[in-house]
Design a protein around this motif. Structure first.
Motif, PDB file in Angstrom:
ATOM      1  N   ILE A 185       0.131  -5.951   0.479  1.00  0.00           N
ATOM      2  CA  ILE A 185      -1.223  -6.349   0.085  1.00  0.00           C
ATOM      3  C   ILE A 185      -1.137  -7.728  -0.558  1.00  0.00           C
ATOM      4  CG2 ILE A 185      -3.221  -5.779  -1.327  1.00  0.00           C
ATOM      5  CD1 ILE A 185      -2.280  -2.860  -1.289  1.00  0.00           C
ATOM      6  N   ASP A 186      -1.805  -8.687   0.051  1.00  0.00           N
ATOM      7  CA  ASP A 186      -1.845 -10.036  -0.501  1.00  0.00           C
ATOM      8  C   ASP A 186      -3.094 -10.171  -1.360  1.00  0.00           C
ATOM      9  OD1 ASP A 186      -1.880 -12.660  -1.115  1.00  0.00           O
ATOM     10  OD2 ASP A 186      -1.690 -13.392   0.931  1.00  0.00           O
TER      11      ASP A 186
ATOM     12  N   CYS B  66      -4.451  -0.368  -0.067  1.00  0.00           N
ATOM     13  CA  CYS B  66      -5.232  -1.424   0.567  1.00  0.00           C
ATOM     14  C   CYS B  66      -6.666  -0.908   0.735  1.00  0.00           C
ATOM     15  CB  CYS B  66      -4.621  -1.799   1.928  1.00  0.00           C
ATOM     16  SG  CYS B  66      -4.744  -0.520   3.191  1.00  0.00           S
ATOM     17  N   SER B  67      -7.568  -1.820   1.099  1.00  0.00           N
ATOM     18  CA  SER B  67      -8.977  -1.428   1.140  1.00  0.00           C
ATOM     19  C   SER B  67      -9.229  -0.325   2.165  1.00  0.00           C
ATOM     20  CB  SER B  67      -9.852  -2.645   1.448  1.00  0.00           C
ATOM     21  OG  SER B  67      -9.442  -3.238   2.659  1.00  0.00           O
ATOM     22  N   GLU B  68      -8.531  -0.412   3.277  1.00  0.00           N
ATOM     23  CA  GLU B  68      -8.743   0.590   4.326  1.00  0.00           C
ATOM     24  C   GLU B  68      -8.285   1.970   3.875  1.00  0.00           C
ATOM     25  OE1 GLU B  68      -7.248   1.487   8.868  1.00  0.00           O
ATOM     26  OE2 GLU B  68      -7.072  -0.524   8.065  1.00  0.00           O
TER      27      GLU B  68
ATOM     28  N   CYS C  57       0.843  -1.184   0.000  1.00  0.00           N
ATOM     29  CA  CYS C  57       0.000   0.000   0.000  1.00  0.00           C
ATOM     30  C   CYS C  57       0.889   1.248   0.000  1.00  0.00           C
ATOM     31  CB  CYS C  57      -0.903  -0.018   1.231  1.00  0.00           C
ATOM     32  SG  CYS C  57      -1.880   1.470   1.431  1.00  0.00           S
TER      33      CYS C  57
ATOM     34  N   LYS D  67      -5.865 -12.555  -0.519  1.00  0.00           N
ATOM     35  CA  LYS D  67      -6.679 -12.391   0.684  1.00  0.00           C
ATOM     36  C   LYS D  67      -7.492 -11.103   0.684  1.00  0.00           C
ATOM     37  CE  LYS D  67      -3.463 -14.963   3.594  1.00  0.00           C
ATOM     38  NZ  LYS D  67      -2.389 -14.828   4.587  1.00  0.00           N
ATOM     39  N   GLU D  68      -7.065 -10.127  -0.093  1.00  0.00           N
ATOM     40  CA  GLU D  68      -7.790  -8.862  -0.049  1.00  0.00           C
ATOM     41  C   GLU D  68      -7.715  -8.158  -1.387  1.00  0.00           C
ATOM     42  OE1 GLU D  68      -5.865  -5.925   2.468  1.00  0.00           O
ATOM     43  OE2 GLU D  68      -4.052  -7.122   2.411  1.00  0.00           O
ATOM     44  N   ILE D  69      -8.574  -7.217  -1.564  1.00  0.00           N
ATOM     45  CA  ILE D  69      -8.638  -6.476  -2.822  1.00  0.00           C
ATOM     46  C   ILE D  69      -7.593  -5.362  -2.801  1.00  0.00           C
ATOM     47  CG2 ILE D  69     -10.104  -5.061  -4.304  1.00  0.00           C
ATOM     48  CD1 ILE D  69     -12.510  -6.467  -3.065  1.00  0.00           C
ATOM     49  N   ARG D  70      -6.876  -5.273  -3.908  1.00  0.00           N
ATOM     50  CA  ARG D  70      -5.943  -4.164  -4.077  1.00  0.00           C
ATOM     51  C   ARG D  70      -6.623  -3.092  -4.919  1.00  0.00           C
ATOM     52  NH1 ARG D  70      -2.282  -3.143  -8.270  1.00  0.00           N
ATOM     53  NH2 ARG D  70      -2.891  -5.126  -9.185  1.00  0.00           N
ATOM     54  N   TYR D  71      -6.551  -1.874  -4.449  1.00  0.00           N
ATOM     55  CA  TYR D  71      -7.180  -0.769  -5.162  1.00  0.00           C
ATOM     56  C   TYR D  71      -6.102   0.066  -5.835  1.00  0.00           C
ATOM     57  CZ  TYR D  71     -11.375  -1.907  -2.549  1.00  0.00           C
ATOM     58  OH  TYR D  71     -12.451  -2.559  -2.022  1.00  0.00           O
TER      59      TYR D  71
END
Ligand code: ZN
Length: 102
Positions: free
Chosen positions: A13-14, A77-79, A6, A17-21
């Motif tokens: 960012i994996d 990252c999503s956050e 991020c 496991k999670e969305i990369r923006y």
């Protein structure tokens, strides 16, 4: 395998496991066309263009670089993506920095 981190919080960012923006920003000087009302006088247009080019050539190179179109790209990252959307120009954090520096 490509690993992304991020650009805001530096966390890895994996993508499994999670969305990369991805945020892309195109920034450039807005050169609005001049109104044509004053072009119908007797002034030589070529002379005007020549003068314009000369004045452009006199510009400081640094300022020309500043005015060059910028294409920025950030992985978030999503956050951080959510926080970016809430405050895309960083106004909130800029205010916090301003207060804390007093
Ligand atoms: Zn982040």
């Amino acid at each position: 395998m490509i690993h992304y981190s991020c650009d805001r919080c530096r966390r890895m960012i994996d993508p499994a496991k999670e969305i990369r923006y991805v945020v892309r920003i195109d920034a450039q000087a807005a050169l609005d066309p001049l109104p044509n009302d004053e072009l119908d006088d007797d002034r030589d247009e070529l002379l005007e263009i020549d003068e314009m080019l000369q004045s452009l050539a006199l510009e400081d190179e640094d300022s020309l670089l500043d005015d060059a179109p910028q294409q920025l790209r950030f992985d978030l990252c999503s956050e951080c993506y959510r926080k970016f959307l809430q405050d895309p120009l960083g106004v909130e954090s800029a205010l916090i920095v301003g207060f804390s520096s007093n």
